[in-house]
Design a protein around this motif. Structure first.
Motif, mmCIF file in Angstrom:
data_model
loop_
_atom_site.group_PDB
_atom_site.id
_atom_site.type_symbol
_atom_site.label_atom_id
_atom_site.label_comp_id
_atom_site.label_asym_id
_atom_site.label_seq_id
_atom_site.Cartn_x
_atom_site.Cartn_y
_atom_site.Cartn_z
ATOM 1 N N TYR A 54 -36.906 -15.150 11.249
ATOM 2 C CA TYR A 54 -38.263 -14.603 11.236
ATOM 3 C C TYR A 54 -39.242 -15.516 11.974
ATOM 4 N N LYS A 55 -38.996 -16.799 11.922
ATOM 5 C CA LYS A 55 -39.855 -17.756 12.621
ATOM 6 C C LYS A 55 -39.798 -17.531 14.132
ATOM 7 N N ASN A 56 -38.661 -17.020 14.608
ATOM 8 C CA ASN A 56 -38.513 -16.719 16.032
ATOM 9 C C ASN A 56 -39.268 -15.452 16.433
ATOM 10 N N LYS A 57 -39.624 -14.630 15.435
ATOM 11 C CA LYS A 57 -40.329 -13.372 15.716
ATOM 12 C C LYS A 57 -41.843 -13.517 15.611
ATOM 13 N N ILE A 58 -42.287 -14.422 14.743
ATOM 14 C CA ILE A 58 -43.727 -14.578 14.503
ATOM 15 C C ILE A 58 -44.017 -15.966 13.938
ATOM 16 N N SER A 59 -45.139 -16.550 14.321
ATOM 17 C CA SER A 59 -45.484 -17.900 13.857
ATOM 18 C C SER A 59 -45.847 -17.895 12.373
ATOM 19 N N GLU A 60 -45.695 -19.045 11.745
ATOM 20 C CA GLU A 60 -46.046 -19.174 10.333
ATOM 21 C C GLU A 60 -47.518 -18.838 10.093
ATOM 22 N N ASP A 61 -48.392 -19.375 10.944
ATOM 23 C CA ASP A 61 -49.833 -19.179 10.756
ATOM 24 C C ASP A 61 -50.214 -17.703 10.764
ATOM 25 N N LEU A 62 -49.705 -16.974 11.739
ATOM 26 C CA LEU A 62 -50.021 -15.548 11.830
ATOM 27 C C LEU A 62 -49.435 -14.780 10.645
ATOM 28 N N TYR A 63 -48.192 -15.077 10.325
ATOM 29 C CA TYR A 63 -47.512 -14.376 9.235
ATOM 30 C C TYR A 63 -48.286 -14.510 7.933
ATOM 31 N N PHE A 64 -48.628 -15.741 7.570
ATOM 32 C CA PHE A 64 -49.288 -15.962 6.288
ATOM 33 C C PHE A 64 -50.747 -15.502 6.296
ATOM 34 N N LYS A 65 -51.357 -15.482 7.455
ATOM 35 C CA LYS A 65 -52.717 -14.942 7.560
ATOM 36 C C LYS A 65 -52.744 -13.485 7.110
ATOM 37 N N TYR A 66 -51.802 -12.699 7.585
ATOM 38 C CA TYR A 66 -51.761 -11.272 7.249
ATOM 39 C C TYR A 66 -51.217 -11.022 5.842
ATOM 40 N N VAL A 67 -50.200 -11.789 5.452
ATOM 41 C CA VAL A 67 -49.618 -11.601 4.112
ATOM 42 C C VAL A 67 -50.658 -11.908 3.032
ATOM 43 N N LYS A 68 -51.395 -13.000 3.199
ATOM 44 C CA LYS A 68 -52.430 -13.351 2.215
ATOM 45 C C LYS A 68 -53.507 -12.277 2.147
ATOM 46 N N ALA A 69 -53.885 -11.735 3.297
ATOM 47 C CA ALA A 69 -54.884 -10.658 3.319
ATOM 48 C C ALA A 69 -54.334 -9.407 2.635
ATOM 49 N N ALA A 70 -53.072 -9.088 2.901
ATOM 50 C CA ALA A 70 -52.455 -7.874 2.345
ATOM 51 C C ALA A 70 -52.391 -7.910 0.822
ATOM 52 N N PHE A 71 -52.295 -9.118 0.246
ATOM 53 C CA PHE A 71 -52.216 -9.263 -1.209
ATOM 54 C C PHE A 71 -53.534 -9.770 -1.808
ATOM 55 N N SER A 72 -54.605 -9.736 -1.045
ATOM 56 C CA SER A 72 -55.880 -10.287 -1.512
ATOM 57 C C SER A 72 -56.408 -9.584 -2.753
ATOM 58 N N ASN A 73 -56.082 -8.305 -2.902
ATOM 59 C CA ASN A 73 -56.447 -7.563 -4.119
ATOM 60 C C ASN A 73 -55.309 -6.596 -4.422
ATOM 61 N N LYS A 74 -54.504 -6.922 -5.417
ATOM 62 C CA LYS A 74 -53.293 -6.125 -5.698
ATOM 63 C C LYS A 74 -53.605 -4.708 -6.175
ATOM 64 N N ARG A 75 -54.848 -4.472 -6.575
ATOM 65 C CA ARG A 75 -55.219 -3.128 -7.018
ATOM 66 C C ARG A 75 -55.543 -2.206 -5.844
ATOM 67 N N LYS A 76 -55.744 -2.809 -4.680
ATOM 68 C CA LYS A 76 -56.120 -2.010 -3.513
ATOM 69 C C LYS A 76 -54.918 -1.766 -2.610
ATOM 70 N N ASN A 77 -54.995 -0.708 -1.805
ATOM 71 C CA ASN A 77 -53.896 -0.409 -0.886
ATOM 72 C C ASN A 77 -53.975 -1.298 0.347
ATOM 73 N N ILE A 78 -52.963 -1.190 1.184
ATOM 74 C CA ILE A 78 -52.832 -2.060 2.349
ATOM 75 C C ILE A 78 -53.996 -1.910 3.333
ATOM 76 N N VAL A 79 -54.546 -0.693 3.447
ATOM 77 C CA VAL A 79 -55.657 -0.451 4.379
ATOM 78 C C VAL A 79 -56.882 -1.258 3.970
ATOM 79 N N ASN A 80 -57.257 -1.150 2.694
ATOM 80 C CA ASN A 80 -58.445 -1.858 2.206
ATOM 81 C C ASN A 80 -58.287 -3.374 2.296
ATOM 82 N N ASN A 81 -57.094 -3.858 2.020
ATOM 83 C CA ASN A 81 -56.884 -5.303 2.057
ATOM 84 C C ASN A 81 -56.876 -5.854 3.481
ATOM 85 N N LEU A 82 -56.227 -5.153 4.411
ATOM 86 C CA LEU A 82 -56.201 -5.623 5.802
ATOM 87 C C LEU A 82 -57.570 -5.517 6.468
#
Length: 283
Positions: A193-221
């Motif tokens: 996976y590291k060969n497909k995407i950098s750590e910084d970018l990956y965790f930037k989006y993952v953290k945003a996607a889980f920023s509020n577990k009650r909300k769907n992916i659209v609202n979080n992103l």
């Protein structure tokens, strides 16, 4: 003098030793050529089995009251090294060789920091077999559903986790408030996976996607500054429902999603910069 468990170190030692310890040895695929890192050996119950079966055991223990117990117990073992200190601060590279395996009952109150420390040294550590709180073990190893979170996807980025078995709370002294789980994390050797995407970018989006577990992916992103229409368009492109929640999206879909976002943003940025240079030339 009887040893007193310290709550500040999260000390809960196994009291039904043989059954559980032998199972730990069995599922950890121990071989006589292994080099083991044990984090928090306690009074040395697991250590006693390890030093008889492997090439080298390095133990990191923070509690100074356990130092004499451990040194006395294993002073004659040439394949044993005791490092006194906080594992989060110890420079593991001074003690470990490539191909090391972690086998440990780690303090539950610092599970995530310890896993992060292991990941930071994954160029030296091939596999980790660790005891964690049952709920945490279920989250780390979850393949889908509400148990999945940032920790799940963090581990998945670097390796493959597996839930091995459950240890009831009654097997510990003092008895904790939760049951435990023994899990494994086997790190990818190919950085798939590291060969497909950098750590910084990956965790930037993952953290945003889980920023509020009650909300769907659209609202979080949308917290990243993208319009909801643009997010819905890209989700549709990778065949993910706009009403989906982050915990139900696989790591491969996450990476596909991120690469599309970054590709479009990168192209937009290049066009914007080209436009700016042209304007600047005319001024």
């Amino acid at each position: 003098m009887e040893f007193k468990h310290k709550k500040k170190y999260g000390q809960n030692f196994l009291n039904n030793k043989d059954e559980i310890l032998n199972k730990i040895i069995e599922v950890s695929n121990i071989s006589d050529n292994d080099e083991i890192l044990e984090i928090g050996p306690g009074q040395g119950a697991l250590t006693s089995l390890l030093v008889e079966r492997v090439k080298k055991v390095t133990c990191v223990e923070i509690d100074k009251d356990l130092e004499n117990i451990l040194r006395k117990k294993f002073s004659l073992k040439e394949n044993y090294t005791l490092v006194m200190g906080d594992v989060l601060e110890v420079d593991l590279r001074r003690y470990l060789n490539q191909g090391t395996k972690v086998v440990a009952n780690i303090p539950y109150y610092i599970t995530s920091p310890i896993i992060n420390k292991i990941i930071e040294n994954k160029d030296l550590i091939d596999e980790a077999y660790i005891m964690v709180q049952k709920e945490v073990g279920e989250r780390i190893c979850a393949k889908s559903g509400k148990e999945r979170g940032i920790l799940t996807l963090a581990v998945e980025y670097y390796g493959e986790a597996e839930y091995l078995f459950t240890i009831p709370r009654e097997f510990f002294n003092p008895i904790p408030n939760v049951d435990s789980a023994f899990i494994s994390i086997k790190f990818y050797k190919d950085d798939r996976y590291k060969n497909k995407i950098s750590e910084d970018l990956y965790f930037k989006y993952v953290k945003a996607a889980f920023s509020n577990k009650r909300k769907n992916i659209v609202n979080n992103l949308a917290t990243l500054g993208y319009s909801k229409d643009k997010i819905k368009e890209i989700l549709n492109q990778i065949e993910v429902s706009e009403n989906e929640r982050a915990e139900n999206i696989s790591i491969d879909k996450f990476i596909e999603l991120i690469n599309i976002f970054e590709s479009r943003w990168g192209n937009w940025w290049k066009k914007a910069m080209n436009f700016w240079y042209k304007v600047k030339e005319k001024i």
